[in-house]
Each structure stands twice: as structure tokens, then as C-alpha cells.
Design an enzyme around this catalytic site. Structure first.
Site, PDB file in Angstrom:
ATOM      1  N   TYR A  54       0.850  -1.197   0.000  1.00 12.37           N
ATOM      2  CA  TYR A  54       0.000   0.000   0.000  1.00 12.37           C
ATOM      3  C   TYR A  54       0.889   1.252   0.000  1.00 12.37           C
ATOM      4  O   TYR A  54       1.629   1.504   0.954  1.00 12.37           O
ATOM      5  CB  TYR A  54      -0.938   0.021   1.214  1.00 12.37           C
ATOM      6  CG  TYR A  54      -1.994  -1.073   1.211  1.00 12.37           C
ATOM      7  CD1 TYR A  54      -2.186  -1.907   0.108  1.00 12.37           C
ATOM      8  CD2 TYR A  54      -2.818  -1.277   2.310  1.00 12.37           C
ATOM      9  CE1 TYR A  54      -3.156  -2.908   0.101  1.00 12.37           C
ATOM     10  CE2 TYR A  54      -3.797  -2.279   2.317  1.00 12.37           C
ATOM     11  CZ  TYR A  54      -3.951  -3.082   1.210  1.00 12.37           C
ATOM     12  OH  TYR A  54      -4.910  -4.070   1.226  1.00 12.37           O
ATOM     13  N   TRP A 210     -12.931  -7.671   2.558  1.00 11.74           N
ATOM     14  CA  TRP A 210     -12.576  -6.358   2.009  1.00 11.74           C
ATOM     15  C   TRP A 210     -13.579  -5.857   0.965  1.00 11.74           C
ATOM     16  O   TRP A 210     -14.326  -6.642   0.400  1.00 11.74           O
ATOM     17  CB  TRP A 210     -11.162  -6.335   1.458  1.00 11.74           C
ATOM     18  CG  TRP A 210     -10.727  -7.305   0.384  1.00 11.74           C
ATOM     19  CD1 TRP A 210     -10.161  -8.534   0.588  1.00 11.74           C
ATOM     20  CD2 TRP A 210     -10.730  -7.104  -1.040  1.00 11.74           C
ATOM     21  NE1 TRP A 210      -9.825  -9.097  -0.630  1.00 11.74           N
ATOM     22  CE2 TRP A 210     -10.160  -8.242  -1.637  1.00 11.74           C
ATOM     23  CE3 TRP A 210     -11.150  -6.062  -1.872  1.00 11.74           C
ATOM     24  CZ2 TRP A 210     -10.007  -8.386  -3.023  1.00 11.74           C
ATOM     25  CZ3 TRP A 210     -10.997  -6.200  -3.251  1.00 11.74           C
ATOM     26  CH2 TRP A 210     -10.433  -7.342  -3.813  1.00 11.74           C
TER      27      TRP A 210
HETATM   28  P1  NDP Z   1     -14.982  -0.096   0.527  1.00  9.45           P
HETATM   29  O1  NDP Z   1     -15.524  -0.998  -0.516  1.00  9.45           O
HETATM   30  O2  NDP Z   1     -15.856   0.193   1.688  1.00  9.45           O
HETATM   31  O3  NDP Z   1     -14.549   1.264  -0.190  1.00  9.45           O
HETATM   32  C1  NDP Z   1     -14.113   2.359   0.566  1.00  9.45           C
HETATM   33  C2  NDP Z   1     -14.204   3.642  -0.260  1.00  9.45           C
HETATM   34  O4  NDP Z   1     -15.567   3.908  -0.636  1.00  9.45           O
HETATM   35  C3  NDP Z   1     -13.754   4.838   0.539  1.00  9.45           C
HETATM   36  O5  NDP Z   1     -12.365   5.012   0.535  1.00  9.45           O
HETATM   37  C4  NDP Z   1     -14.519   5.973  -0.128  1.00  9.45           C
HETATM   38  O6  NDP Z   1     -13.860   6.309  -1.341  1.00  9.45           O
HETATM   39  C5  NDP Z   1     -15.859   5.288  -0.448  1.00  9.45           C
HETATM   40  N1  NDP Z   1     -16.810   5.389   0.663  1.00  9.45           N
HETATM   41  C6  NDP Z   1     -16.807   4.700   1.841  1.00  9.45           C
HETATM   42  N2  NDP Z   1     -17.851   5.031   2.604  1.00  9.45           N
HETATM   43  C7  NDP Z   1     -18.558   5.951   1.921  1.00  9.45           C
HETATM   44  C8  NDP Z   1     -19.739   6.663   2.197  1.00  9.45           C
HETATM   45  N3  NDP Z   1     -20.411   6.480   3.328  1.00  9.45           N
HETATM   46  N4  NDP Z   1     -20.195   7.546   1.255  1.00  9.45           N
HETATM   47  C9  NDP Z   1     -19.525   7.723   0.092  1.00  9.45           C
HETATM   48  N5  NDP Z   1     -18.388   7.084  -0.224  1.00  9.45           N
HETATM   49  C10 NDP Z   1     -17.897   6.196   0.681  1.00  9.45           C
HETATM   50  O7  NDP Z   1     -13.651  -0.679   1.170  1.00  9.45           O
HETATM   51  P2  NDP Z   1     -12.147  -0.796   0.588  1.00  9.45           P
HETATM   52  O8  NDP Z   1     -12.162  -1.155  -0.845  1.00  9.45           O
HETATM   53  O9  NDP Z   1     -11.388   0.407   1.011  1.00  9.45           O
HETATM   54  O10 NDP Z   1     -11.630  -2.057   1.406  1.00  9.45           O
HETATM   55  C11 NDP Z   1     -11.472  -1.962   2.828  1.00  9.45           C
HETATM   56  C12 NDP Z   1     -10.082  -2.430   3.228  1.00  9.45           C
HETATM   57  O11 NDP Z   1      -9.893  -3.774   2.811  1.00  9.45           O
HETATM   58  C13 NDP Z   1      -8.902  -1.691   2.564  1.00  9.45           C
HETATM   59  O12 NDP Z   1      -8.642  -0.456   3.149  1.00  9.45           O
HETATM   60  C14 NDP Z   1      -7.787  -2.684   2.739  1.00  9.45           C
HETATM   61  O13 NDP Z   1      -7.268  -2.602   4.054  1.00  9.45           O
HETATM   62  C15 NDP Z   1      -8.505  -4.011   2.532  1.00  9.45           C
HETATM   63  N6  NDP Z   1      -8.333  -4.526   1.155  1.00  9.45           N
HETATM   64  C16 NDP Z   1      -7.685  -5.725   0.994  1.00  9.45           C
HETATM   65  C17 NDP Z   1      -7.459  -6.246  -0.254  1.00  9.45           C
HETATM   66  C18 NDP Z   1      -6.730  -7.537  -0.408  1.00  9.45           C
HETATM   67  O14 NDP Z   1      -6.393  -7.927  -1.535  1.00  9.45           O
HETATM   68  N7  NDP Z   1      -6.453  -8.249   0.664  1.00  9.45           N
HETATM   69  C19 NDP Z   1      -7.909  -5.551  -1.477  1.00  9.45           C
HETATM   70  C20 NDP Z   1      -8.624  -4.316  -1.197  1.00  9.45           C
HETATM   71  C21 NDP Z   1      -8.826  -3.852   0.073  1.00  9.45           C
HETATM   72  P3  NDP Z   1     -13.867   7.796  -1.989  1.00  9.45           P
HETATM   73  O15 NDP Z   1     -14.379   8.756  -0.974  1.00  9.45           O
HETATM   74  O16 NDP Z   1     -12.469   8.045  -2.373  1.00  9.45           O
HETATM   75  O17 NDP Z   1     -14.731   7.693  -3.205  1.00  9.45           O
END
Ligand code: NDP
Length: 324
Positions: A54, A210
Site C-alpha cells: 500500500y 474487504w
Molecule cells: P470499501 O468498498 O468500503 O470502499 C471504501 C471507499 O468507498 C472509501 O475510501 C470511499 O472512497 C468510499 N466510501 C466509503 N464510505 C462511503 C460513504 N459512506 N459515502 C460515500 N463514499 C464512501 O472498502 P475498501 O475497498 O477500502 O476495502 C477496505 C479495506 O480492505 C482496505 O482499506 C484494505 O485494508 C482491505 N483490502 C484488501 C485487499 C486484499 O487484496 N487483501 C484488497 C482491497 C482492500 P472515496 O471517498 O475516495 O470515493
């Protein structure tokens, strides 16, 4: 906050946890990162997820600095890292993968960046077909025996690969994998619900899931286009936009639009409803949230109150409307 056991282990993680992907060391600055970790911890979140890849190690540095700055008690939270992709641009053959060398060196580097003396959870971020599983299981077991890692697991491994790692561990009296970190949301269900189904009782496997919002798609924020200040609109994330929204044929955007319409009809926030749906699965140990603003995180925490609000017929309707 609710707390759930990580599979059959004794570790209790908050049902909602918080991860650093794309945001820490990238999309957001240190102040916002600090506010997010503080708000998460104040609301009972006790697990923070990270990975060597990351922001090429920068996400771990920011998280380590912020946690130290906030003086969170080390026994009050869990922190993870993941190894496989490397922490530099164009990693050489010894700087990536799951060889004993890289697994050990990546762990030491993560400990330094996160400013801790052990990782509570350590994941093999993808399977490594160039390293025997025996070597990786042995490397993880050694880190546990050295006190540098407490629980190790996999991320996006097949059920067959996880079972093989567990078999090797049992045969050699080594520590086997405790958890898998996999994608799970209303648009992506198969692995958690079907492929891994036998492993929950067979191995006591926990799951740290995730992208519960499919990178924000299930909030409805992309229903009418992609704003530049969103994750998928970010200049470096064209690849992610293709992956998340998919092509016309995949109909992911249509499914998300139908989902948000139903959420509105129910009088619920789509973000909370989508996360609550993940929480309803008892095989989910923790739902890892992501956020670029504290307001998003606080909104998403409200999902905990929705889990028991609707009857089965509503959840069935939700699943039908988002089905492929
Ligand atoms: P989400 O699917 O919840 O996406 C999060 C993103 O969605 C935010 O950064 C924001 O992006 C948007 N968001 C979240 N809440 C809201 C809201 N209430 N209103 C509007 N927009 C919102 O989770 P992630 O994809 O971030 O996954 C969570 C965690 O999982 C990661 O941080 C990581 O630690 C892990 N992960 C692990 C992986 C793996 O391969 N093992 C791969 C991917 C993630 P924005 O505001 O920029 O639009």
C-alpha cells in the site's frame, strides 16, 4: 461495537474494522488519517489493516506514526500487514513473493514502518506459485515462534491452497492459517458463501473481508457518473474503475443502481445497508471499512444498527435485486 472471534481462534476483533488501501500515503493526508484512526478507535474499532504494497510502504508508515502519536495502548488494538507484492517499484525476485527470505524481510520492514514489535495478523497477500507452500508455512510458523507475528493467514487463496497449507501445518506440527482476507459484498459473493463454505468448520477459518462497498459503488456515488474527487475518479485509478464498474455486459453499475433504489425505498442509507448485509453472514469475522473522510466512517458505523432491523423477506429481496 460488537466483537467477533477470528474463526475458531481466541482473538476478538471488532465486527467493523478499518483499512488503509489507496487512502493512506495516497489519496489523503496525515491529518485526515489521524482523524480517521482516532474516530475508529473511539468507536470501538480494534483492528487496522495494512500491507507492504500500500503506497509502497508509505501507508504503513503513516499508520504507525498516527497510532504512536495517538498513544493507543498496544494491547488495545490489532494491526496487520500483508506480504507478496513487494514495497518498491518493479521489485526484484527476492523483493516479492512468499519465499522464506521475502516473508521474513517483509515482516521486519513492516514492524519498523508500523513501529510495533509484533504484527497481530500477517497475511500472504496472494498465492505464490513459484514457492512451495511448505516453505511459506514454515516461514510463517517461524515468525510466530519468534513472537513477531501472532496469527497468520492468506488473502485470495483458493480453498484448495488454504486446505493444503493447513494439511502441511498439521503434518509438521506447525501453526496453520487462521484466516483468509477476501472480497465480499453484494456484487461478489461466491468465494465466501460457496468456495470456502467447508473450511469454516473443517479448519475454523476466520475471514477479514474487504471492499464491502465495492470501492464505493454500493453507496450509489457512481450511479450518475464518476466524480474526479472520488476513488474511481482519481487519476491513478483508471484500472480500478474498469475493475469495479466493469464493462457494459457485467451490469455491475445496473445492479448497484437497483440496490440503491431499494435502499432509498426502505428509507436506509445504501452504504449502511450494504455493510449490514455483510455483517449478517456469521462466517464474516470482521468487515474491513475504507474511508477518505471521517464523515464516511461515522456513517458506515451506523450499519451495526441495521443488522436486525429488517425481516428475511427484505434481505431476500435485496439479494434478488443485486443478483447477476
Ligand atoms: P470499501 O468498498 O468500503 O470502499 C471504501 C471507499 O468507498 C472509501 O475510501 C470511499 O472512497 C468510499 N466510501 C466509503 N464510505 C462511503 C460513504 N459512506 N459515502 C460515500 N463514499 C464512501 O472498502 P475498501 O475497498 O477500502 O476495502 C477496505 C479495506 O480492505 C482496505 O482499506 C484494505 O485494508 C482491505 N483490502 C484488501 C485487499 C486484499 O487484496 N487483501 C484488497 C482491497 C482492500 P472515496 O471517498 O475516495 O470515493
Amino acid at each position: 461495537m460488537q466483537y467477533r472471534r477470528l474463526g475458531s481462534s481466541g482473538l476478538q476483533l471488532s465486527a467493523l474494522s478499518f483499512g488503509a488501501w489507496v487512502t493512506f500515503g495516497g489519496q489523503i493526508g496525515r491529518d485526515e488519517a489521524r482523524n480517521l484512526i482516532a474516530a475508529a478507535y473511539d468507536n470501538g474499532i480494534n483492528f487496522f489493516d495494512n500491507a507492504e504494497v500500500y503506497a509502497k510502504g508509505e501507508a504503513e508508515k503513516v499508520m504507525g506514526d498516527v497510532i504512536a502519536d495517538l498513544r493507543l495502548p498496544r494491547d488495545g488494538y490489532c494491526v496487520s500487514s500483508k506480504v507478496f507484492f513487494g514495497a518498491v517499484d518493479n521489485p526484484g525476485p527476492t523483493q516479492r513473493g512468499l519465499s522464506r527470505k521475502h516473508v521474513a524481510e517483509a515482516c521486519h520492514a513492516a514492524l519498523r514502518r508500523l513501529r510495533v514489535d509484533h504484527l497481530d495478523l500477517y497475511f500472504c497477500h496472494r498465492p505464490d506459485l513459484d514457492t512451495p507452500i511448505e516453505e511459506t508455512v514454515g516461514a510463517m510458523d517461524a515468525l510466530i515462534r519468534q513472537g513477531k507475528v501472532l496469527y497468520w493467514g492468506t488473502s485470495e487463496w483458493s480453498a484448495t491452497q488454504i486446505r493444503e497449507a493447513a494439511r502441511i501445518a498439521r503434518a509438521h506440527h506447525l501453526h496453520g492459517p487462521s484466516m483468509e482476507q477476501t472480497q465480499y459484498n453484494l456484487l461478489h459473493r461466491q468465494r465466501v458463501e460457496l468456495e470456502y463454505a467447508p473450511l469454516y468448520s473443517e479448519l475454523g477459518l476466520g475471514t477479514t473481508i474487504w471492499s464491502p462497498l465495492a470501492s464505493g459503488l454500493l453507496t450509489g456515488k457512481y450511479n450518475d457518473g464518476v466524480a474526479a474527487e472520488s476513488r474511481l475518479g482519481h487519476k491513478d485509478n483508471a484500472w480500478l474503475q474498469r475493475m469495479v464498474i466493469g464493462d457494459e455486459a457485467s451490469r455491475r453499475l445496473d445492479r448497484a443502481r437497483r440496490f440503491t433504489a431499494l435502499a432509498v425505498e426502505l428509507g436506509e442509507k445504501p452504504s449502511q445497508l450494504a455493510i449490514a448485509w455483510c455483517l449478517r453472514n456469521p462466517h464474516v469475522s470482521t468487515v474491513m471499512l475504507g474511508a477518505s473522510h471521517t464523515s464516511q466512517l461515522l456513517e458506515n458505523l451506523g450499519a451495526l444498527e441495521l443488522v436486525d432491523r429488517h425481516d428475511e423477506a427484505v434481505w431476500n429481496r435485496l439479494e434478488a435485486i443485486t443478483a447477476e
